[in-house]
Design a protein around this motif. Sequence first.
Motif, PDB file in Angstrom:
ATOM      1  N   THR A 191       0.912  -1.235  -0.219  1.00  0.00           N
ATOM      2  CA  THR A 191       0.033   0.096  -0.133  1.00  0.00           C
ATOM      3  C   THR A 191       0.690   1.126  -0.069  1.00  0.00           C
ATOM      4  OG1 THR A 191       0.056   0.133   2.391  1.00  0.00           O
ATOM      5  CG2 THR A 191      -1.720  -1.112   1.219  1.00  0.00           C
ATOM      6  N   GLU A 192       2.204   1.241   0.309  1.00  0.00           N
ATOM      7  CA  GLU A 192       2.799   2.452   0.412  1.00  0.00           C
ATOM      8  C   GLU A 192       3.439   2.629  -1.123  1.00  0.00           C
ATOM      9  OE1 GLU A 192       5.802   1.321   3.556  1.00  0.00           O
ATOM     10  OE2 GLU A 192       3.891   1.444   4.864  1.00  0.00           O
ATOM     11  N   ILE A 193       3.470   1.684  -2.100  1.00  0.00           N
ATOM     12  CA  ILE A 193       4.054   2.028  -3.637  1.00  0.00           C
ATOM     13  C   ILE A 193       3.439   3.405  -3.737  1.00  0.00           C
ATOM     14  CG2 ILE A 193       4.247   1.024  -5.800  1.00  0.00           C
ATOM     15  CD1 ILE A 193       4.078  -1.670  -4.429  1.00  0.00           C
ATOM     16  N   PRO A 194       2.207   3.444  -3.892  1.00  0.00           N
ATOM     17  CA  PRO A 194       1.692   4.826  -4.780  1.00  0.00           C
ATOM     18  C   PRO A 194       2.055   6.096  -3.760  1.00  0.00           C
ATOM     19  CG  PRO A 194      -0.207   3.628  -3.899  1.00  0.00           C
ATOM     20  CD  PRO A 194       1.208   2.866  -3.395  1.00  0.00           C
ATOM     21  N   GLU A 195       2.515   5.903  -2.452  1.00  0.00           N
ATOM     22  CA  GLU A 195       2.440   7.035  -1.456  1.00  0.00           C
ATOM     23  C   GLU A 195       3.730   7.841  -1.904  1.00  0.00           C
ATOM     24  OE1 GLU A 195       0.200   7.698   0.902  1.00  0.00           O
ATOM     25  OE2 GLU A 195      -0.942   6.350  -0.171  1.00  0.00           O
ATOM     26  N   ILE A 196       3.948   8.107  -3.098  1.00  0.00           N
ATOM     27  CA  ILE A 196       4.948   9.006  -3.521  1.00  0.00           C
ATOM     28  C   ILE A 196       4.402  10.242  -3.995  1.00  0.00           C
ATOM     29  CG2 ILE A 196       6.789   9.408  -4.962  1.00  0.00           C
ATOM     30  CD1 ILE A 196       7.057   6.528  -5.426  1.00  0.00           C
ATOM     31  N   TYR A 197       4.905  11.569  -3.556  1.00  0.00           N
ATOM     32  CA  TYR A 197       4.103  12.788  -3.736  1.00  0.00           C
ATOM     33  C   TYR A 197       4.997  13.495  -4.256  1.00  0.00           C
ATOM     34  CZ  TYR A 197       0.003  11.304  -1.218  1.00  0.00           C
ATOM     35  OH  TYR A 197      -1.061  10.556  -1.006  1.00  0.00           O
ATOM     36  N   LEU A 198       4.602  14.431  -5.282  1.00  0.00           N
ATOM     37  CA  LEU A 198       5.527  15.364  -5.938  1.00  0.00           C
ATOM     38  C   LEU A 198       4.795  16.794  -5.433  1.00  0.00           C
ATOM     39  CD1 LEU A 198       7.894  15.409  -8.282  1.00  0.00           C
ATOM     40  CD2 LEU A 198       6.132  16.439  -9.658  1.00  0.00           C
ATOM     41  N   GLY A 199       5.404  17.282  -4.260  1.00  0.00           N
ATOM     42  CA  GLY A 199       4.497  18.550  -3.705  1.00  0.00           C
ATOM     43  C   GLY A 199       3.087  17.843  -3.057  1.00  0.00           C
ATOM     44  N   PRO A 200       1.951  18.478  -3.594  1.00  0.00           N
ATOM     45  CA  PRO A 200       0.795  17.851  -3.086  1.00  0.00           C
ATOM     46  C   PRO A 200       0.099  16.681  -4.022  1.00  0.00           C
ATOM     47  CG  PRO A 200       0.211  19.728  -4.215  1.00  0.00           C
ATOM     48  CD  PRO A 200       1.928  19.442  -4.366  1.00  0.00           C
ATOM     49  N   ILE A 201       0.965  16.518  -5.279  1.00  0.00           N
ATOM     50  CA  ILE A 201       0.324  15.689  -6.283  1.00  0.00           C
ATOM     51  C   ILE A 201       0.826  14.137  -5.915  1.00  0.00           C
ATOM     52  CG2 ILE A 201       0.250  15.524  -8.696  1.00  0.00           C
ATOM     53  CD1 ILE A 201       0.974  18.084  -9.042  1.00  0.00           C
ATOM     54  N   SER A 202      -0.185  13.359  -5.971  1.00  0.00           N
ATOM     55  CA  SER A 202       0.344  11.899  -5.659  1.00  0.00           C
ATOM     56  C   SER A 202       0.679  11.375  -6.901  1.00  0.00           C
ATOM     57  CB  SER A 202      -1.301  11.432  -5.052  1.00  0.00           C
ATOM     58  OG  SER A 202      -2.060  11.003  -6.322  1.00  0.00           O
ATOM     59  N   LEU A 203       1.367  10.175  -6.759  1.00  0.00           N
ATOM     60  CA  LEU A 203       1.768   9.283  -7.683  1.00  0.00           C
ATOM     61  C   LEU A 203       0.662   8.925  -8.808  1.00  0.00           C
ATOM     62  CD1 LEU A 203       4.301   7.720  -9.085  1.00  0.00           C
ATOM     63  CD2 LEU A 203       3.595   5.724  -8.037  1.00  0.00           C
ATOM     64  N   THR A 204      -0.367   8.513  -8.185  1.00  0.00           N
ATOM     65  CA  THR A 204      -1.612   8.129  -9.058  1.00  0.00           C
ATOM     66  C   THR A 204      -1.962   9.319  -9.968  1.00  0.00           C
ATOM     67  OG1 THR A 204      -2.255   6.859  -7.133  1.00  0.00           O
ATOM     68  CG2 THR A 204      -3.819   7.500  -9.004  1.00  0.00           C
ATOM     69  N   ALA A 205      -2.016  10.549  -9.401  1.00  0.00           N
ATOM     70  CA  ALA A 205      -2.192  11.605 -10.180  1.00  0.00           C
ATOM     71  C   ALA A 205      -1.452  12.108 -11.380  1.00  0.00           C
ATOM     72  CB  ALA A 205      -2.571  12.787  -9.272  1.00  0.00           C
ATOM     73  N   ILE A 206      -0.045  11.783 -10.772  1.00  0.00           N
ATOM     74  CA  ILE A 206       1.005  12.176 -11.688  1.00  0.00           C
ATOM     75  C   ILE A 206       0.881  11.111 -13.035  1.00  0.00           C
ATOM     76  CG2 ILE A 206       3.612  11.906 -12.128  1.00  0.00           C
ATOM     77  CD1 ILE A 206       3.741  12.932  -9.235  1.00  0.00           C
ATOM     78  N   LEU A 207       0.667   9.784 -12.562  1.00  0.00           N
ATOM     79  CA  LEU A 207       0.434   8.718 -13.729  1.00  0.00           C
ATOM     80  C   LEU A 207      -0.481   9.084 -14.331  1.00  0.00           C
ATOM     81  CD1 LEU A 207       2.224   6.153 -13.941  1.00  0.00           C
ATOM     82  CD2 LEU A 207       0.396   4.908 -12.851  1.00  0.00           C
ATOM     83  N   PHE A 208      -1.841   9.559 -13.965  1.00  0.00           N
ATOM     84  CA  PHE A 208      -2.932   9.974 -14.850  1.00  0.00           C
ATOM     85  C   PHE A 208      -2.525  10.902 -15.723  1.00  0.00           C
ATOM     86  CE2 PHE A 208      -6.365  13.143 -15.143  1.00  0.00           C
ATOM     87  CZ  PHE A 208      -6.940  12.737 -16.322  1.00  0.00           C
ATOM     88  N   PHE A 209      -1.724  12.014 -15.534  1.00  0.00           N
ATOM     89  CA  PHE A 209      -1.452  13.027 -16.440  1.00  0.00           C
ATOM     90  C   PHE A 209      -0.415  12.641 -17.456  1.00  0.00           C
ATOM     91  CE2 PHE A 209      -3.256  15.704 -13.122  1.00  0.00           C
ATOM     92  CZ  PHE A 209      -4.096  16.567 -14.041  1.00  0.00           C
ATOM     93  N   VAL A 210       0.739  11.908 -16.939  1.00  0.00           N
ATOM     94  CA  VAL A 210       1.659  11.016 -17.876  1.00  0.00           C
ATOM     95  C   VAL A 210       0.962  10.235 -19.014  1.00  0.00           C
ATOM     96  CG1 VAL A 210       3.355   9.647 -18.030  1.00  0.00           C
ATOM     97  CG2 VAL A 210       3.575  11.310 -16.259  1.00  0.00           C
ATOM     98  N   LEU A 211      -0.212   9.583 -18.466  1.00  0.00           N
ATOM     99  CA  LEU A 211      -0.716   8.604 -19.443  1.00  0.00           C
ATOM    100  C   LEU A 211      -1.370   9.521 -20.456  1.00  0.00           C
ATOM    101  CD1 LEU A 211      -1.890   5.585 -17.106  1.00  0.00           C
ATOM    102  CD2 LEU A 211      -0.172   5.664 -19.100  1.00  0.00           C
ATOM    103  N   ALA A 212      -2.350  10.351 -19.824  1.00  0.00           N
ATOM    104  CA  ALA A 212      -3.081  11.199 -20.685  1.00  0.00           C
ATOM    105  C   ALA A 212      -2.250  11.854 -21.641  1.00  0.00           C
ATOM    106  CB  ALA A 212      -3.869  12.270 -19.905  1.00  0.00           C
ATOM    107  N   LEU A 213      -1.102  12.426 -21.274  1.00  0.00           N
ATOM    108  CA  LEU A 213      -0.275  13.287 -22.276  1.00  0.00           C
ATOM    109  C   LEU A 213       0.424  12.415 -23.109  1.00  0.00           C
ATOM    110  CD1 LEU A 213       1.430  15.806 -20.092  1.00  0.00           C
ATOM    111  CD2 LEU A 213      -0.363  16.179 -21.417  1.00  0.00           C
ATOM    112  N   PHE A 214       0.791  11.146 -22.955  1.00  0.00           N
ATOM    113  CA  PHE A 214       1.280  10.199 -23.654  1.00  0.00           C
ATOM    114  C   PHE A 214       0.218   9.858 -24.625  1.00  0.00           C
ATOM    115  CE2 PHE A 214       1.688   5.650 -24.926  1.00  0.00           C
ATOM    116  CZ  PHE A 214       2.810   5.632 -25.640  1.00  0.00           C
TER     117      PHE A 214
END
Lengths: 317, 501, 324
Positions: free
Chosen positions: C160-183
């Motif tokens: 459960t800690e795998i996605p607990e990476i944050y870039l400022g307030p933005i979670s890994l899940t959110a980053i993944l979403f944006f990366v995938l969307a842009l890709f």
Amino acid sequence: MGQTINGVLRRHGLILAFLVFLGGVAFNAPSFLTPGNILDVLRQVSITGVMALGVTFVVLTGRLDLSVGSLLTLLTVIVVDQHNFAGPFPAIVMTLLAGLAVGAVNGLLVGFIGLNALIVTLAMLSFLQGLVLFYSGGANVNVANAQETWFAVFGRGDFLGIPVPVILFLVAAIIAGLVLQFTSFGRRVYGVGGNETASIFSGIDARWTVFWTYVVSGFTTGLAAIIMGSRVMGAQNTIGQGYELTVLAGVILGGTSLLGGSGSIWRTVIGISMLGFIQNGLLLLGFPYYVQWLVTWAVIIIAVWIDLGAKRGRIFA
Amino acid sequence: MDDVILKVEGITKTFPGVKALDDVSFDIRRGEVHALVGENGAGKSTLMKALAGLHKPDQGQIIYQGAPTEVTGPLDARQKGILLIHQELSLSPELSVAENIYLGAWPTNRFGVLKKRELRRNASAALQALGCGFGPDVRVGTLSVAMQQMVEIARAEAFRANVVIFDEPTASLTDTEKEQLFHTIRGLKARGVGIVYISHKMDEIFDITDRITVLRDGKVQGTVETAATDLNQVTRMMIGRTLDAYFVKAKAEFGEEVLRVDGLSKQGLFRDVSFSVREGEVLGLYGLVGAGRSEVVETVFGVRKADGGKITWKGGEIDLPTPRQSIDMGMALVPESRKEQGLVLMMGGRENTSLPHLRLFSELSIMNRSRELATFEKYRSALSIKTTGPDQAVSQLSGGNQQKFVLAKWLCADPKLIILDEPTRGIDVGSKSAIHELIADLAEQGLAVIVISSEMPEVLGVSHRVLTMSEGAIVAEFEGDDMTEENLIDAVSHHRGEAAA
Amino acid sequence: MSSVTDRRTGSPLHNLLNLLLRNHIWVFLALTVVVFSLASPYFLTINNVGNILTQGAFIGILAIGMTMVMIDGEIDLSVGAILALASALAIGLQDHMGVWPAVFLGLMSGAALGFVNGTLVALSGMHSFIVTLGGLIGIRGLVFVYSGENALMVQDFSYTEIPEIYLGPISLTAILFFVLALFFQWVLSSTRHGRETYAVGDNIEAAHDAGINVKRHKIINFTICGTLAAICGILLSMRLGTAEPNAGKIWELWTIIAVVLGGTRLQGGFGSMWMTIGGVLTLAVLRNGLRLLNTPNYVELMVMGGVLVLALALDKLLNHKEDR
């Protein structure tokens, strides 16, 4: 001769497969084809069955109604709550009126404004879920005097040994079938679904036709809600969840085309009953209830594919 | 003869019931514009589709650049340098001009990533060669129809096409746009491209083409040098039979005026259209495809809404009719497209016949099946319709029998006025003459009849009076001895000439 | 050539207007953001924005695949069920084979089911609505067959800690979403497959005539959609530490709502990831904002329904002005 057999297989392959399935289950579970069990199955399918009748009207015009599941929840909550509040008869009247009203709104948006039916009824699904919570405040409702009310007759009663919901389903199916086959309204429904432009050139007002099919769908869902409320004598906020898909699956399984113009009530009755018997048969054979979903998946794909393949003259697109 | 780029030899193509092409031969030279003309159903589009690989001919061969060639599909044709430009453009509005020019053949690296620079450069070159005023990056959906057509023509440059086939290219162009298209075609011609030009518009054909090949009933009637012929000769080759011989005209005994239309207009479709028709009269409405004929009658019937004008029915003015009102008054419209507008194809003849008159065939909304069956049987024998039974889906019937059901569905309620829009398009000769006889019969029974047709002999043969339409306006009216081919052609093409000048 | 008027070279203002007309969802998003920040002081805090993005990301990842399929003119109703299966496999299998192989198999299950959907659509010629409606019912059955009626619990909580990476307030899940969307926006705009998607969705016959392998193309898009659903399911299982057999129920509906809200059309041939990102964020903002305002959750459902009909009506209105 070979060709006739081939043709029969093609046209009625699914029904034959279904009969084989029935035979197989009956062989392994002798109680399957007893009158008692058959009536049980029919009692179970009566709610989705009644809803499917109205949805068939909508699908015949080439449109969809995904709001019936939420509508069933709302109307069941209404009928149960109003039963406590105003008594059974006013409750029934109010339920049917509410069903008609929701159908009319769907019909207005799809028929007259011309918005996409899938999205409109999806939006209605969401909206009605909200309305349910608003109405019930999130609490479950129950009929207070469940033991004594005559309202129990719709879901729990028997008439000449046949469950009343089954009678209601069959009577409603016969009426719906007669309307589609023998009235000018039915003809308009098939006309609009088969070729909307040609129907308009023939002086048919497609907007009103579509409108009325949604009203019918709202009405049959009201009927189903009365049976549901009477059978359960209560309602949770999720009681109708997913029913729109079961109903649609039954309609499609019967062979009514989503493109409109082809299909019928008796096909829907067969489709929805097949789902019921498959479910019941698998349970009697000792499978957990969710296995029926897998079988439903396979049956829908195979049934529609065979139907399409037969019309097209070849299996692959 | 080595300037012949493509040669068709003895092509035959049969569809169930029809010989669409019968031993057709013709050739296209480099740097030539070659017209392909004929009436509707003469086989032009079948021939064109055979060239583009959409139909496989039963017999005969295509010799391309001196060698027998088999074209397997539009893609294959394009790669070989044969380009078909449809009336309906095959563009994706969301893609850019460059991407549309190279649709499906985009330059990519081996991971499927577009080489955008190369794509843009190549497309730019093609566009410049044509002198297009727009760049390669514009989304095609934002271009006008004429510009979209340029995008298709740019494919000819991009794929170095040797043969370009135009199918009714000017159908939705304005006159200035048409001049530009002709300019482009002359440019292609100057570069040695062989061009096939299919059109109904005779003035264009005499304007742009070098040779004309005439098709009739799937056969080549001859190929002539454009400079050495005239409209009359070509028209006669197209029609191929003397007038009057096949047509019965109703006795000219007219009664009361049934319908009068005054100044009917609809933005972008037609303007200031006025006419009237009397009992027992057959009024012909002649004009080329796209002149606005169907739009006018659809508006009178109420399927479309007019912007302005007045419709008078039997002396009483009516405003904005709906189809329902029109039908109830006694108007009937046999529409142009049988399959799209005329019939519910999955229904049988019985249900199709009663569809516009459900109230007449029902009591308290309950359909009277025996009355339906009686009507079905009556028209089945009266029009000798070949069908296996009242519930055989009309989709299984031939075009002629389908059309007879369309007629049955309108005749069975005893209309006062019947409008027939291209009543004999795409049906066999036998059914055709049966329908012509029926028109005369109806008029003699006192119906007012309006017949729309782009087949001149048909209009002249059945009508008492003919209106010609061009570019959304009625341009002339002919009666009696003035009803001649020459006059009609004059009226239609002269008007076009004027408008262009 | 003087009279060939080129409507492209309008004023910058005209261009901007055109852009907004095509992406009207962003205008709506901006409006909702303004309204909610005025209504609640907590709305525009860094924390809450982070929340919105994470909450939106799950539907967002599903919406990416749905957008691909919808531009093709198809629909995938089975994404919610695929999500549940991937989530169940990722948790259920890791006791036997370790975390990453289990996650990989979860992903593969999504890809495989997407492939099955696509193949059925392409080979049978059935409408994807029917095929994936069947899938929605049947795949949920598969989930129950695998996991029974109980939720599967993760044993090793480091999962459960795998996605607990944050870039400022933005979670890994959110980053993944944006990366995938842009890709996938890049795929749509810059690759052969992406351009084919528009061509196929707009006019399947013209696409076929132009030599595009329509069947293979559709199978690929359904496989992408299934794979993305599996990614969503795995992220959900990481976040919750459990895999419920009923996970993702009616998420397919929310996903369709997000995509349609963005402006991508059900008829196909029109849409983009920009629109979908806008739709996803709008949906997330609406849900979050309404909750912040302590509105009862029925309001949320009713507003969603209303907004969706409004979006559709608006699109119909603008649609008539634009293009053809």
